[in-house]
Scaffold this active site. Structure first.
Site, short mmCIF file in Angstrom:
data_model
loop_
_atom_site.label_atom_id
_atom_site.label_comp_id
_atom_site.label_asym_id
_atom_site.label_seq_id
_atom_site.Cartn_x
_atom_site.Cartn_y
_atom_site.Cartn_z
N ASP A 70 0.97 -1.16 0.11
CA ASP A 70 0.00 0.05 -0.07
C ASP A 70 0.94 1.30 -0.03
OD1 ASP A 70 -2.56 -1.15 -0.13
OD2 ASP A 70 -2.55 -1.47 1.90
N GLY A 71 2.07 1.40 0.66
CA GLY A 71 2.87 2.39 0.59
C GLY A 71 3.29 2.64 -0.76
N ASN A 139 -4.35 8.93 1.97
CA ASN A 139 -4.88 8.09 3.29
C ASN A 139 -5.05 9.04 4.20
OD1 ASN A 139 -5.11 5.30 2.29
ND2 ASN A 139 -3.40 4.81 3.58
N ARG A 150 5.85 16.32 26.41
CA ARG A 150 4.60 16.23 27.01
C ARG A 150 3.46 16.14 25.89
NH1 ARG A 150 4.46 21.75 30.61
NH2 ARG A 150 5.60 22.40 28.72
N ARG A 167 -6.48 17.52 24.74
CA ARG A 167 -5.06 16.99 25.14
C ARG A 167 -4.75 15.58 24.87
NH1 ARG A 167 -1.73 19.68 28.28
NH2 ARG A 167 -1.01 18.00 29.41
N ASP A 169 -2.41 12.24 22.36
CA ASP A 169 -0.97 12.05 21.73
C ASP A 169 -0.96 12.60 20.13
OD1 ASP A 169 0.09 10.78 23.85
OD2 ASP A 169 0.01 9.01 23.24
N ALA A 204 -5.21 8.35 21.64
CA ALA A 204 -5.11 8.23 23.08
C ALA A 204 -5.28 9.60 23.55
CB ALA A 204 -3.52 7.95 23.59
#
Length: 282
Positions: A70-71, A139, A150, A167, A169, A204
């Protein structure tokens, strides 16, 4: 078909035999194949009748043949987005969700490709822009906190209306065809090919209320790095592309251009979904 570009993935040992078959069928059909210098060196190809070695692949081709996962298929779709050149892809990857065929009976399949015996589907891009440039993905476009720093603090707005601040990831903005990738891993919804719109999902999130959102195609997404200190990275189709400093914005638009993917006649998104993802679950 009279001219076709060829792109293969980085492991030539897996595709060299298929490249030989492709050259043989192309000669029999009087189709000229274009290889870049890197591709020619990878497979030991020299200049010959119906074989041309070019500095870079141009737009003046009728078809792009891809041997890879796929890449590699995404690389070809990005290269020919907006040109109308179909990408005919043979799966040499792990999943191959975008592939046209698997590598069985390639001589017959290449002959059909050169005869134009395939359907096509238009796959939309999403584009990220700011004053110093614009980058497009087939994609997804994703925003990530930097390793060791952080969590990100991201505010986002749609069609000029602020939706929230999270907040997390990071977050992922996916096209319908990209919704089965990073977005799916985040628990985001799968969008069928042909859906007009894109999906935003969070990586996350430190929140009980941050939920994935399917966005209308004409609604521009603005992402602001609301952190006072930490920069974040922006990836385009999985590749680190730019940095978003504290207080800076980026803007995401849907459908600025389209890639053209070849399909076997009668193939459907739901068949691909069952065969690729159902197979992995068995």
């Amino acid at each position: 078909m009279s001219v076709a570009a060829v792109i293969t993935h980085r492991r030539p040992g897996e595709t060299t035999e298929a490249v030989r078959t492709l050259i043989e069928i192309a000669r029999s059909r009087r189709v000229t194949l274009h290889f870049t210098e890197d591709e020619a060196a990878k497979h030991g190809i020299e200049l010959a009748p119906f074989l041309e070695i070019v500095p870079e692949l141009g737009d003046a081709v009728d078809l792009c043949i891809v041997l890879g996962g796929d890449g590699t298929i995404l690389t070809a779709l990005r290269r020919y987005a907006g040109t109308g050149v179909p990408v005919f892809a043979v799966n040499y990857g792990e999943v191959g969700f975008l592939a046209t065929i698997d590598p069985n009976g390639l001589a017959e399949d290449f002959a059909r490709a050169f005869a134009g015996e395939f359907d096509t589907i238009e796959l939309p891009t999403i584009s990220v822009g700011r004053p110093d440039g614009t980058w497009s993905a087939l994609n997804d476009i994703s925003v990530h906190r930097k390793a060791g720093l952080r969590v990100a603090d991201l505010a986002y707005a749609l069609a000029g209306e602020e939706i929230g601040r999270v907040r997390c990831d990071g977050l992922v903005i996916s096209t319908p065809q990209g919704s089965t990738g990073y977005n799916l891993a985040n628990g985001g919804p799968v969008l069928a090919w042909g859906v007009k719109g894109y999906v935003v999902s969070f990586i996350a999130p430190h929140s009980l209320t941050a939920r994935s959102l399917v966005v209308a195609p004409d609604d521009e997404l603005t992402i602001n790095n609301a952190s006072r200190e930490e920069a974040v990275e922006v990836h385009v189709d999985g590749r680190p592309t730019l940095e978003l400093k504290p207080g800076e914005d980026i803007h995401i638009e849907f459908g600025q251009s389209y890639g053209t993917l070849a399909q076997i006649p009668g193939a459907s998104f739901y068949h691909r979904l069952r065969e690729r993802f159902g197979r992995l679950a068995r």
